[in-house]
Design a protein around this motif. Structure first.
Motif, PDB file in Angstrom:
ATOM      1  N   ILE A 113       0.844  -1.194   0.000  1.00  0.00           N
ATOM      2  CA  ILE A 113       0.000   0.000   0.000  1.00  0.00           C
ATOM      3  C   ILE A 113       0.882   1.248   0.000  1.00  0.00           C
ATOM      4  N   LEU A 114       0.517   2.198  -0.866  1.00  0.00           N
ATOM      5  CA  LEU A 114       1.212   3.484  -0.873  1.00  0.00           C
ATOM      6  C   LEU A 114       0.346   4.499  -0.126  1.00  0.00           C
ATOM      7  N   ASN A 115       0.904   5.089   0.921  1.00  0.00           N
ATOM      8  CA  ASN A 115       0.158   6.043   1.747  1.00  0.00           C
ATOM      9  C   ASN A 115       0.572   7.479   1.449  1.00  0.00           C
ATOM     10  N   LYS A 116      -0.442   8.338   1.234  1.00  0.00           N
ATOM     11  CA  LYS A 116      -0.163   9.775   1.082  1.00  0.00           C
ATOM     12  C   LYS A 116      -0.903  10.491   2.206  1.00  0.00           C
ATOM     13  N   ALA A 117      -0.139  11.116   3.087  1.00  0.00           N
ATOM     14  CA  ALA A 117      -0.747  11.699   4.293  1.00  0.00           C
ATOM     15  C   ALA A 117      -0.629  13.215   4.298  1.00  0.00           C
ATOM     16  N   SER A 118      -1.566  13.845   4.972  1.00  0.00           N
ATOM     17  CA  SER A 118      -1.491  15.298   5.140  1.00  0.00           C
ATOM     18  C   SER A 118      -2.125  15.697   6.480  1.00  0.00           C
ATOM     19  N   ILE A 119      -1.767  16.880   6.938  1.00  0.00           N
ATOM     20  CA  ILE A 119      -2.401  17.403   8.156  1.00  0.00           C
ATOM     21  C   ILE A 119      -3.795  17.891   7.750  1.00  0.00           C
ATOM     22  N   ALA A 120      -4.824  17.370   8.435  1.00  0.00           N
ATOM     23  CA  ALA A 120      -6.202  17.712   8.058  1.00  0.00           C
ATOM     24  C   ALA A 120      -6.842  18.679   9.044  1.00  0.00           C
ATOM     25  N   GLY A 121      -6.220  18.864  10.193  1.00  0.00           N
ATOM     26  CA  GLY A 121      -6.818  19.782  11.146  1.00  0.00           C
ATOM     27  C   GLY A 121      -5.937  19.980  12.367  1.00  0.00           C
ATOM     28  N   LEU A 122      -6.125  21.121  13.017  1.00  0.00           N
ATOM     29  CA  LEU A 122      -5.424  21.401  14.268  1.00  0.00           C
ATOM     30  C   LEU A 122      -6.301  22.343  15.091  1.00  0.00           C
ATOM     31  N   HIS A 123      -6.548  21.969  16.335  1.00  0.00           N
ATOM     32  CA  HIS A 123      -7.472  22.756  17.157  1.00  0.00           C
ATOM     33  C   HIS A 123      -6.886  22.948  18.550  1.00  0.00           C
ATOM     34  N   ASP A 124      -7.033  24.155  19.048  1.00  0.00           N
ATOM     35  CA  ASP A 124      -6.600  24.453  20.417  1.00  0.00           C
ATOM     36  C   ASP A 124      -7.818  24.366  21.333  1.00  0.00           C
ATOM     37  N   LYS A 125      -7.844  23.379  22.215  1.00  0.00           N
ATOM     38  CA  LYS A 125      -8.970  23.211  23.138  1.00  0.00           C
ATOM     39  C   LYS A 125      -8.582  23.653  24.546  1.00  0.00           C
ATOM     40  N   GLY A 126      -7.524  24.443  24.659  1.00  0.00           N
ATOM     41  CA  GLY A 126      -7.106  24.925  25.984  1.00  0.00           C
ATOM     42  C   GLY A 126      -6.334  23.853  26.730  1.00  0.00           C
ATOM     43  N   LYS A 127      -7.056  22.896  27.290  1.00  0.00           N
ATOM     44  CA  LYS A 127      -6.369  21.828  28.044  1.00  0.00           C
ATOM     45  C   LYS A 127      -5.726  20.800  27.118  1.00  0.00           C
ATOM     46  N   ALA A 128      -6.083  20.829  25.838  1.00  0.00           N
ATOM     47  CA  ALA A 128      -5.554  19.833  24.891  1.00  0.00           C
ATOM     48  C   ALA A 128      -5.445  20.440  23.494  1.00  0.00           C
ATOM     49  N   ALA A 129      -4.611  19.807  22.679  1.00  0.00           N
ATOM     50  CA  ALA A 129      -4.582  20.135  21.245  1.00  0.00           C
ATOM     51  C   ALA A 129      -5.138  18.918  20.513  1.00  0.00           C
ATOM     52  N   ILE A 130      -5.886  19.163  19.447  1.00  0.00           N
ATOM     53  CA  ILE A 130      -6.351  18.043  18.626  1.00  0.00           C
ATOM     54  C   ILE A 130      -5.711  18.170  17.255  1.00  0.00           C
ATOM     55  N   LEU A 131      -5.004  17.123  16.877  1.00  0.00           N
ATOM     56  CA  LEU A 131      -4.341  17.097  15.576  1.00  0.00           C
ATOM     57  C   LEU A 131      -5.068  16.079  14.712  1.00  0.00           C
ATOM     58  N   GLU A 132      -5.424  16.489  13.495  1.00  0.00           N
ATOM     59  CA  GLU A 132      -6.082  15.556  12.574  1.00  0.00           C
ATOM     60  C   GLU A 132      -5.127  15.230  11.431  1.00  0.00           C
ATOM     61  N   ILE A 133      -5.015  13.953  11.131  1.00  0.00           N
ATOM     62  CA  ILE A 133      -4.166  13.507  10.021  1.00  0.00           C
ATOM     63  C   ILE A 133      -5.027  12.703   9.053  1.00  0.00           C
ATOM     64  N   GLU A 134      -4.873  12.989   7.769  1.00  0.00           N
ATOM     65  CA  GLU A 134      -5.631  12.243   6.747  1.00  0.00           C
ATOM     66  C   GLU A 134      -4.653  11.437   5.902  1.00  0.00           C
ATOM     67  N   ILE A 135      -4.998  10.178   5.687  1.00  0.00           N
ATOM     68  CA  ILE A 135      -4.114   9.309   4.904  1.00  0.00           C
ATOM     69  C   ILE A 135      -4.930   8.633   3.810  1.00  0.00           C
ATOM     70  N   VAL A 136      -4.560   8.880   2.561  1.00  0.00           N
ATOM     71  CA  VAL A 136      -5.220   8.193   1.449  1.00  0.00           C
ATOM     72  C   VAL A 136      -4.266   7.069   1.021  1.00  0.00           C
ATOM     73  N   SER A 137      -4.836   5.845   0.920  1.00  0.00           N
ATOM     74  CA  SER A 137      -4.008   4.668   0.641  1.00  0.00           C
ATOM     75  C   SER A 137      -4.354   4.099  -0.730  1.00  0.00           C
ATOM     76  N   TYR A 138      -3.309   3.802  -1.499  1.00  0.00           N
ATOM     77  CA  TYR A 138      -3.465   3.277  -2.858  1.00  0.00           C
ATOM     78  C   TYR A 138      -2.800   1.911  -2.940  1.00  0.00           C
ATOM     79  N   GLU A 139      -3.355   1.036  -3.803  1.00  0.00           N
ATOM     80  CA  GLU A 139      -2.662  -0.215  -4.087  1.00  0.00           C
ATOM     81  C   GLU A 139      -1.452   0.159  -4.928  1.00  0.00           C
ATOM     82  N   LYS A 140      -0.272  -0.245  -4.498  1.00  0.00           N
ATOM     83  CA  LYS A 140       0.931   0.243  -5.175  1.00  0.00           C
ATOM     84  C   LYS A 140       0.963  -0.206  -6.641  1.00  0.00           C
ATOM     85  N   GLU A 141       0.600  -1.465  -6.870  1.00  0.00           N
ATOM     86  CA  GLU A 141       0.751  -2.016  -8.214  1.00  0.00           C
ATOM     87  C   GLU A 141      -0.205  -1.377  -9.222  1.00  0.00           C
TER      88      GLU A 141
END
Ligand SMILES: CCCCCCC[C@@H](O)CC(=O)SCCNC(=O)CCNC(=O)[C@H](O)C(C)(C)COP(=O)(O)OP(=O)(O)OC[C@H]1O[C@@H](n2cnc3c(N)ncnc32)[C@H](O)[C@@H]1OP(=O)(O)O
Length: 310
Positions: A113-141
């Protein structure tokens, strides 16, 4: 603290980060081990709806793969996270917040599998940070898209980085993919109860998530738990397996997308009760821990059709 570069949390630097493409290779053994890790055949070694995930009479290349196996393609990014410039957090306090999966094609019994990832979101919730990552996966062949994962990682103690009075919030996700599902007041269409094993997390981790939070009592204590907790994706696997059994008549390829928010930790050995409601082609679900009577996961699963057995 993990994070590279300066010791200041820099949100603009985080969201401009580009991940390198990566490969994920798996075999039939990985697919079968994963199925066992999320409880397939745990109560019945000849279960007629589940044996196909671990064994096929004509050879392992014919075994079927559960749709939630797709979530494993995102695991390699745990170590990538530590390289994101501008991101400052304590890895011991990291919790899995949400997972969204789209399946474009049934998962093959083995693959590269070939994975292409990117940052999809970032949020400041005060007591925490939320990081979102998106990964689209392709059959390599073939180059065919296979699935997409979007995960929200809840970084306790990493919030408070906003420079203006408005809390920082960046998202490139469509709002209809939110993990939030309003739980109906009506009686569930189906309910499925299953006990996890005391060693469930020790088995599940062999599918590739070696975070010591799930195996090391000291690390679990530092993270605020009385003992190691179950992987969120393991609980999600149990829930989706219950939906495949109760609503899809055992046909795992009816599932188009899966969404889940982890509401509370689960201890291995606890009993999971999955409640399901049908709304057209959407299954809204909630998982409760029986022993504590607490909801631990909720979300929805979209199907491409309804089972003729309903
Ligand atoms: C790259 C690959 C990475 C791989 C990642 C996977 C690694 C794994 O090894 C790790 C795991 O599996 S951890 C186990 C699974 N996860 C859990 O057990 C977490 C369970 N959830 C909780 O404990 C709390 O909901 C908790 C603590 C998450 C939040 O509770 P509170 O602090 O009480 O939050 P609350 O005050 O209710 O809300 C604050 C704001 O945060 C938003 N939010 C809450 N829960 C969220 C969640 N689960 N996901 C995303 N966002 C969440 C709230 O909406 C709120 O924001 P706002 O104020 O804007 O509404």
């Amino acid at each position: 603290m993990a994070g590279s570069g300066s010791s200041e949390f820099d949100p603009e630097l985080v969201i401009s980060h580009k991940f390198p493409e990566s490969l994920y290779t798996y075999t039939e053994r990985d697919a079968a081990l994963y199925a066992l890790g999320i409880g397939a055949c745990a109560n019945d070694a000849i279960d007629d709806k589940e044996l196909k995930y671990v064994y096929h009479q004509d050879g392992q290349q014919f075994i079927q793969v559960l749709p939630t196996f797709a979530a494993l393609f995102s695991l390699g990014f745990t170590s990538e996270m530590e390289q994101i410039p501008g991101l400052q957090y304590d890895p011991r306090l990291l919790l899995h917040g949400q997972q969204y999966i789209e399946i474009y094609k049934p998962l093959p019994s083995h693959g590269c599998i070939l994975n292409k990832a990117s940052i999809a979101g970032l949020h400041d919730k005060g007591k925490a940070a939320i990081l979102e990552i998106e990964i689209v996966s392709y059959e390599k062949e073939s180059g065919d898209p296979l699935c997409m994962n979007r995960l929200a990682i809840y970084l306790r103690g990493a919030g408070g980085f906003s420079k203006s009075s408005q809390p920082y919030s960046y998202s490139k996700s469509p709002s209809n993919q939110s993990a939030f599902a309003k739980i109906p007041k009506s009686q569930p269409f189906a309910v499925f109860e299953e006990c996890t094993n005391a060693s469930q997390a020790l088995l599940y981790r062999l599918s590739g998530d070696y975070n010591p939070l799930h195996s090391d009592p000291t690390v679990a204590g530092i993270a605020g738990f009385s003992r190691p907790i179950l992987h969120g994706l393991c609980t999600l696997g149990y829930a989706v397996r219950a939906i495949i059994k109760c609503i899809c008549g055992g046909e795992q390829n009816m599932i188009k997308s899966i969404s889940g928010r982890f509401l509370l930790h689960v201890y291995p050995g606890e009993t999971l009760i999955t409640e399901m409601w049908l709304a057209g082609l959407r299954v809204i679900y909630q998982v409760k821990v029986k022993e504590r009577n607490r909801a631990v996961l909720s979300g929805f699963v979209d199907l491409d059709r309804l089972s003729s057995s309903l």
